[in-house]
Scaffold this active site. Structure first.
Site, PDB file in Angstrom:
ATOM      1  N   PHE A 129       0.909  -1.345   0.048  1.00 57.94           N
ATOM      2  CA  PHE A 129       0.054   0.114   0.001  1.00 57.94           C
ATOM      3  C   PHE A 129       0.994   1.255  -0.024  1.00 57.94           C
ATOM      4  O   PHE A 129       1.917   1.168   0.587  1.00 57.94           O
ATOM      5  CB  PHE A 129      -1.115  -0.037   1.117  1.00 57.94           C
ATOM      6  CG  PHE A 129      -2.170   0.926   1.215  1.00 57.94           C
ATOM      7  CD1 PHE A 129      -3.186   0.880   0.679  1.00 57.94           C
ATOM      8  CD2 PHE A 129      -1.879   2.286   1.789  1.00 57.94           C
ATOM      9  CE1 PHE A 129      -4.294   1.798   0.672  1.00 57.94           C
ATOM     10  CE2 PHE A 129      -2.763   3.080   1.611  1.00 57.94           C
ATOM     11  CZ  PHE A 129      -3.942   2.917   1.184  1.00 57.94           C
ATOM     12  N   ASP A 199       1.186  -5.017   8.440  1.00 56.53           N
ATOM     13  CA  ASP A 199      -0.065  -4.238   8.074  1.00 56.53           C
ATOM     14  C   ASP A 199      -1.072  -5.011   7.984  1.00 56.53           C
ATOM     15  O   ASP A 199      -1.289  -5.874   7.061  1.00 56.53           O
ATOM     16  CB  ASP A 199       0.473  -3.324   7.087  1.00 56.53           C
ATOM     17  CG  ASP A 199      -0.703  -2.232   6.964  1.00 56.53           C
ATOM     18  OD1 ASP A 199      -1.947  -2.325   7.488  1.00 56.53           O
ATOM     19  OD2 ASP A 199      -0.479  -1.018   6.375  1.00 56.53           O
ATOM     20  N   TYR A 224     -11.188   1.805  10.650  1.00 56.06           N
ATOM     21  CA  TYR A 224     -12.286   2.150   9.931  1.00 56.06           C
ATOM     22  C   TYR A 224     -12.829   1.455   8.792  1.00 56.06           C
ATOM     23  O   TYR A 224     -13.542   1.288   7.915  1.00 56.06           O
ATOM     24  CB  TYR A 224     -12.338   3.625   9.218  1.00 56.06           C
ATOM     25  CG  TYR A 224     -11.034   3.870   8.319  1.00 56.06           C
ATOM     26  CD1 TYR A 224     -10.865   3.628   7.010  1.00 56.06           C
ATOM     27  CD2 TYR A 224      -9.769   4.738   9.019  1.00 56.06           C
ATOM     28  CE1 TYR A 224      -9.750   3.729   6.503  1.00 56.06           C
ATOM     29  CE2 TYR A 224      -8.411   4.801   8.142  1.00 56.06           C
ATOM     30  CZ  TYR A 224      -8.646   4.158   7.029  1.00 56.06           C
ATOM     31  OH  TYR A 224      -7.346   4.680   6.165  1.00 56.06           O
ATOM     32  N   LYS A 225     -11.986   0.175   8.431  1.00 53.22           N
ATOM     33  CA  LYS A 225     -12.261  -0.699   7.451  1.00 53.22           C
ATOM     34  C   LYS A 225     -13.147  -1.898   7.838  1.00 53.22           C
ATOM     35  O   LYS A 225     -14.295  -1.512   8.595  1.00 53.22           O
ATOM     36  CB  LYS A 225     -11.266  -1.312   6.967  1.00 53.22           C
ATOM     37  CG  LYS A 225     -10.241  -0.086   6.095  1.00 53.22           C
ATOM     38  CD  LYS A 225      -8.921  -0.570   5.595  1.00 53.22           C
ATOM     39  CE  LYS A 225      -8.321   0.664   4.697  1.00 53.22           C
ATOM     40  NZ  LYS A 225      -6.890   0.394   4.522  1.00 53.22           N
ATOM     41  N   ARG A 373     -12.943  -3.523  -7.434  1.00 51.89           N
ATOM     42  CA  ARG A 373     -12.669  -4.026  -6.088  1.00 51.89           C
ATOM     43  C   ARG A 373     -14.002  -4.205  -5.244  1.00 51.89           C
ATOM     44  O   ARG A 373     -14.656  -3.088  -5.258  1.00 51.89           O
ATOM     45  CB  ARG A 373     -11.588  -3.282  -5.558  1.00 51.89           C
ATOM     46  CG  ARG A 373     -11.151  -3.882  -4.150  1.00 51.89           C
ATOM     47  CD  ARG A 373      -9.874  -3.200  -3.759  1.00 51.89           C
ATOM     48  NE  ARG A 373     -10.567  -1.793  -2.956  1.00 51.89           N
ATOM     49  CZ  ARG A 373      -9.795  -1.305  -2.146  1.00 51.89           C
ATOM     50  NH1 ARG A 373      -8.697  -1.586  -1.556  1.00 51.89           N
ATOM     51  NH2 ARG A 373     -10.286  -0.137  -1.557  1.00 51.89           N
TER      52      ARG A 373
HETATM   53  C1  LIG Z   1      -6.204   1.629   4.380  1.00 51.93           C
HETATM   54  C2  LIG Z   1      -4.897   1.320   4.510  1.00 51.93           C
HETATM   55  C3  LIG Z   1      -3.923   2.330   5.136  1.00 51.93           C
HETATM   56  C4  LIG Z   1      -4.655   3.642   5.864  1.00 51.93           C
HETATM   57  O1  LIG Z   1      -3.678   4.163   6.215  1.00 51.93           O
HETATM   58  P1  LIG Z   1      -4.301   5.494   6.979  1.00 51.93           P
HETATM   59  O2  LIG Z   1      -3.028   6.198   7.734  1.00 51.93           O
HETATM   60  O3  LIG Z   1      -5.321   5.330   7.968  1.00 51.93           O
HETATM   61  O4  LIG Z   1      -4.711   6.486   5.936  1.00 51.93           O
HETATM   62  C5  LIG Z   1      -2.562   1.725   5.534  1.00 51.93           C
HETATM   63  N1  LIG Z   1      -2.131   0.468   5.084  1.00 51.93           N
HETATM   64  C6  LIG Z   1      -2.717  -0.140   4.451  1.00 51.93           C
HETATM   65  C7  LIG Z   1      -2.369  -1.613   3.711  1.00 51.93           C
HETATM   66  C8  LIG Z   1      -4.170  -0.090   3.963  1.00 51.93           C
HETATM   67  O5  LIG Z   1      -4.960  -0.770   3.285  1.00 51.93           O
END
Ligand SMILES: *Cc1c(COP(=O)(O)O)cnc(C)c1O
Length: 414
Positions: A129, A199, A224-225, A373
């Site tokens: 990511f 992560d 938040y996911k 997705r």
């Molecule tokens: C959604 C996501 C993030 C989000 O990071 P934020 O700091 O909340 O914006 C980080 N890493 C991965 C792999 C994600 O899917």
């Protein structure tokens, strides 16, 4: 699953036997919407609106600053950590709820480099990511002499040598949903003397994670996911207990001090995971996250995974049955066991197809260059929703709805 063609009635029968069906009622989903984006922003639990209103009007409004003690605000991060820890196979005292995933990555990467002095490489893959890669780049440039090395997944094990301080990977790929073997890659990192940082943004609350069994050193995850904590919810950070004493955070704020209210001019880290805290916890967001995790925890992670695999399997099978010949390709692993709670499809007109689906009430998302997705949050999705989503996808493709100019115009947030 049998090979008899499935009908809408057939999928409704699956709902009748769904052991998690009772949880859908706990979410406030708008009528007429099939929500396949809970992997990006989880849905709103009904309990959250009332709880946040109470924290605002009663706790903040009436008790004011006394709330830190009277309403346990000061313990809220630890309370949420206690709910979260079992979902990721961690002990309560190994999880801190704070900040964003990005900020936690910064803290843990910096701490990892300090735990492996002399080693200067953060190893990851180019498809990780972007924020994970950006944070590593920023840290490398701040520290000087540190390198972010990116190699394709198949070459990770071979790239682990004595220069690598930390292997940083996302457990479930955000594009394809492919799952890394956490235990095997962590072991490979350890054999090379490196640490492993995972992560869990697309894992926590979607599938069983065993940080302890997998001997992970460090991890971050997103609130938040699948945890349904609300937009921008606080994230979490995991540090295995064996590293607590030596772990140094670069963000040495007062909430991570051994005695925050001694107002000591010198920083002394709190014992254990509490040193991962930096500033004052965001109480409104934490109250919402607590509701999200409490709601999710009622499902039980094994039941979540069972239903999640059944949902994604059904989607893959229905897309094959209803949408063949339209140029769609499966971008996720074929085996449900090898993917998270999402399915991605490829199509050159992916962006416009997703917009046409959203106009029909089927909310998924698009990831460049050509990925459609779809996330399947097992706590609130029904099997019949999967049928309805695929029926809409078929209608969009049959009617070439993606040709409409307004569906081709890119929005700021996709
Ligand atoms: C959604 C996501 C993030 C989000 O990071 P934020 O700091 O909340 O914006 C980080 N890493 C991965 C792999 C994600 O899917």
């Amino acid at each position: 699953m049998s090979s008899v063609p499935l009908t809408r009635e057939g999928t409704a029968a699956l709902d009748a036997g769904d052991e998690l069906a009772f949880l859908r009622e706990e979410f406030a989903l708008p009528p007429g919407v099939v929500y396949l984006d809970g992997n990006s922003l989880g849905a709103l639990p009904r309990a959250t609106a009332a709880r946040v209103r109470d924290v605002v009007e009663h706790e903040w409004g009436e008790s004011l600053i006394r709330s830190w003690n009277e309403h346990g605000w000061i313990d809220l991060p630890v309370r949420v950590a206690a709910l979260l820890a079992p979902l990721v196979g961690a002990s309560v005292d190994e999880v801190a709820v704070a900040d964003s995933t990005s900020v936690n990555l910064f803290k843990l990467l910096a701490g990892a480099l300090r735990l492996r002095p002399g080693r200067k490489v953060i190893l990851s893959e180019p498809d990780n990511f972007p924020t994970d890669l950006y944070v590593a780049q920023g840290l490398a440039s701040l520290l000087g002499g540190v390198e972010l090395r990116l190699v394709p997944p198949a070459e990770l094990a071979a790239a682990l040598d004595e220069s690598v301080a930390v292997l940083m990977l996302t457990h479930v790929d955000f594009r394809t949903g492919a799952i890394h073997d956490m235990a095997a890659l962590t072991q490979a990192a350890h054999r090379a003397g490196a640490l492993a940082l995972w992560d869990l943004a697309h894992s926590a609350g979607a599938l069983p994670v065993d940080l302890t069994g997998g001997e992970a050193d460090l991890a971050v995850g997103c609130g938040y996911k699948y945890l349904n904590g609300g937009p921008g919810a606080p994230a979490f950070a995991f540090v295995a207990r064996r590293h607590h004493e030596a772990f140094e955070t670069p963000l040495t704020g007062w909430m991570g001090h051994a005695e925050p209210f001694a107002f000591d001019p010198r920083y002394r880290p709190a014992p254990g995971i509490a040193r991962l805290l930096c500033g004052t916890p965001p109480i409104l967001s934490l109250a919402a996250l607590e509701c999200g995790v409490l709601t999710l925890a009622r499902a039980g992670v094994d039941r979540l995974r069972r239903k999640s695999m059944a949902l994604t399997d059904l989607f893959v099978r229905l897309v094959a049955q209803e949408c063949s010949g339209f140029g769609l390709e499966l971008a996720s692993p074929h085996e449900a066991r090898a993917r998270g709670s999402q399915v991605s499809l490829r199509h050159p007109e992916g962006y416009a197809i997703v917009q046409a689906l959203i106009a029909r009430g089927v909310i998924g998302d698009f990831r460049t260059p050509d990925l459609l997705r779809f996330g399947f949050a097992p706590v609130y999705l029904r099997f019949v929703d999967v049928w309805d989503a695929v029926a809409s996808l078929r209608a969009v493709l049959l009617g070439r709805e993606w040709e409409r100019p307004d569906y081709r115009r890119r929005a700021a947030v996709t």
